[in-house]
Design an enzyme around this catalytic site. Sequence first.
Site, PDB file in Angstrom:
ATOM      1  N   GLU A   1       0.798  -1.022  -0.188  1.00  0.00           N
ATOM      2  CA  GLU A   1      -0.069  -0.092   0.101  1.00  0.00           C
ATOM      3  C   GLU A   1       0.842   1.237   0.120  1.00  0.00           C
ATOM      4  OE1 GLU A   1      -2.803  -0.160   3.231  1.00  0.00           O
ATOM      5  OE2 GLU A   1      -3.701  -2.077   2.332  1.00  0.00           O
TER       6      GLU A   1
ATOM      7  N   GLU B   1      -5.390  -8.439   0.965  1.00  0.00           N
ATOM      8  CA  GLU B   1      -5.943  -8.106   1.954  1.00  0.00           C
ATOM      9  C   GLU B   1      -7.307  -7.900   1.763  1.00  0.00           C
ATOM     10  OE1 GLU B   1      -4.416  -4.786   4.397  1.00  0.00           O
ATOM     11  OE2 GLU B   1      -2.420  -5.511   4.299  1.00  0.00           O
TER      12      GLU B   1
HETATM   13  O1  IFM Z   1      -4.313  -2.739   9.231  1.00  0.00           O
HETATM   14  C1  IFM Z   1      -4.339  -2.285   7.830  1.00  0.00           C
HETATM   15  C2  IFM Z   1      -3.121  -2.776   7.131  1.00  0.00           C
HETATM   16  O2  IFM Z   1      -1.855  -2.736   7.764  1.00  0.00           O
HETATM   17  C3  IFM Z   1      -2.751  -2.376   5.754  1.00  0.00           C
HETATM   18  N1  IFM Z   1      -4.410  -2.397   4.997  1.00  0.00           N
HETATM   19  C4  IFM Z   1      -5.420  -2.134   5.859  1.00  0.00           C
HETATM   20  C5  IFM Z   1      -5.648  -2.641   6.994  1.00  0.00           C
HETATM   21  C6  IFM Z   1      -6.904  -2.319   7.908  1.00  0.00           C
HETATM   22  O3  IFM Z   1      -6.713  -0.916   8.069  1.00  0.00           O
END
Ligand code: IFM
Length: 486
Positions: free
Chosen positions: A197, A391
């Site tokens: 990210e 994710e």
């Molecule tokens: O916890 C975070 C993660 O570190 C990165 N992606 C989003 C998740 C939820 O906010």
Amino acid sequence: MDTHLTSPTTDGSRSPRGVRRAELESSQGQADPIDTLPPAFRWGVATSSYQIEGAVAEDGRTPSIWDTFCHVPGAVANGDHGDVACDHYHRMPQDVALIADLGLDTYRFSVAWPRVQPGGRGPANPAGLAFYDRLVDELLGRGIDPWVTLYHWDLPQELEDAGGWPNRDTAHRFADYAELVFGALGDRVKTWTTLNEPWCSAMLGYAYGLHAPGRRDLGAGIAAAHHLLLGHGLATQRLRAAGSPIELGITLNMATADPATDSPADRDAARAADGLGNRIYLDPLFHGRYPEDVVADLAAEGVRIPVEDGDLAVISSPIDVLGVNYYFGQAHSGVDEQGREREDDGRPVRRVVRRDLPRTAMDWEIVPESFTELLVRLHRDYPGVPMVITENGAAFDDKPDADGFVADDDRVAYLTEHLRAVARARQAGADVRGYFAWSLLDNFEWAYGYDKRFGIVRVDYDTQRRTPKRSAHWYRDTIRRVRGER
Ligand code: IFM
């Protein structure tokens, strides 16, 4: 630690911790799209170093920007920090056992840069590397594929002191670090993600001041974004040059940007949001250029992307997999509540409009259909690269019972609908090869501290006891069913 997962229901009835089979069928009574996922689909969970490890001053680890930021008064809810977190550094074998109990084939974790290369430059710290060495062996010993993310936001503080990501040199430091980790684990780890990210690192960290290091400067944010991408490209080239066959990629977080109405102003606001949130990463990675409209929007703000000759060729080095992190959708408007399209200073109005949609505890809209739309669009506009959902998940206000068990039907529903969305995207042609739930454990949710719980396994932070939630049972049962194991 309660790692016991009760046996699945086979007759459609509800076990105390189970979920009805009928709940897994679509509302139209048709076959569940999840059941169209292929047997070879990759199933996993994801975590990140600072969010779970703790042990921030052990075995030679030096501070990261998050250690520093957490200790700035008011930066993180309740003054929380990652000093102990889930104490995973000391409980790693039990946590790997949990992953094995869930029947997962992949564990995506990140390496803490200041643990393995204190200060961000120079030789490796053998004691720090040894932790990941043990983790990889523990995973492989249980038949779980390790998936390494090299950077999930814990930049060594020394590199921030030298200018951080807005400083071009950090990209080169990252490539050195990537090679160093690869040298230690590359004989066993076959899948590598450079960055998690970069939008969050760049914009939340340097432009909006909400994440470490807490700077508020759009120019610094954009320079950081470019140097993160450059670091990704340099690291990609170094890891490829190392020779062994690997699967290499980057993970982007992407929200869909809908116009709040069909008006030209709202459509332009959605274009701009998509540009700065998504295309500013996707276009250089896959097309070797920054989007012209984004360059123009930034120029209007007096910001230039600090591109040097050859950078875009490096950034667009071929990758094998695009990691997609999706949590929510958003609607954008270019008109303020008084109907004006311009701010007092003449800049166009840009605002997120609250829609009447269900939300998670993060106040994020729950829009699974946007997930399908995103994946189909990525496949259309950036073809040829397989995707894995690195994710997806949700925070809800979990209410544990006296045993610490959480009957998180809200999370089960969120995960079910989002997995269906992935399956529907595949049916529409998107090349999605796997899905990793965020997250294995409740953990340190950055500026929200420990208030927001994303885990499918509950962590009692007083005792460090782990208790699989109903969503963990559901996840294990769903995977078994899709694989045809029952
Ligand atoms: O916890 C975070 C993660 O570190 C990165 N992606 C989003 C998740 C939820 O906010």
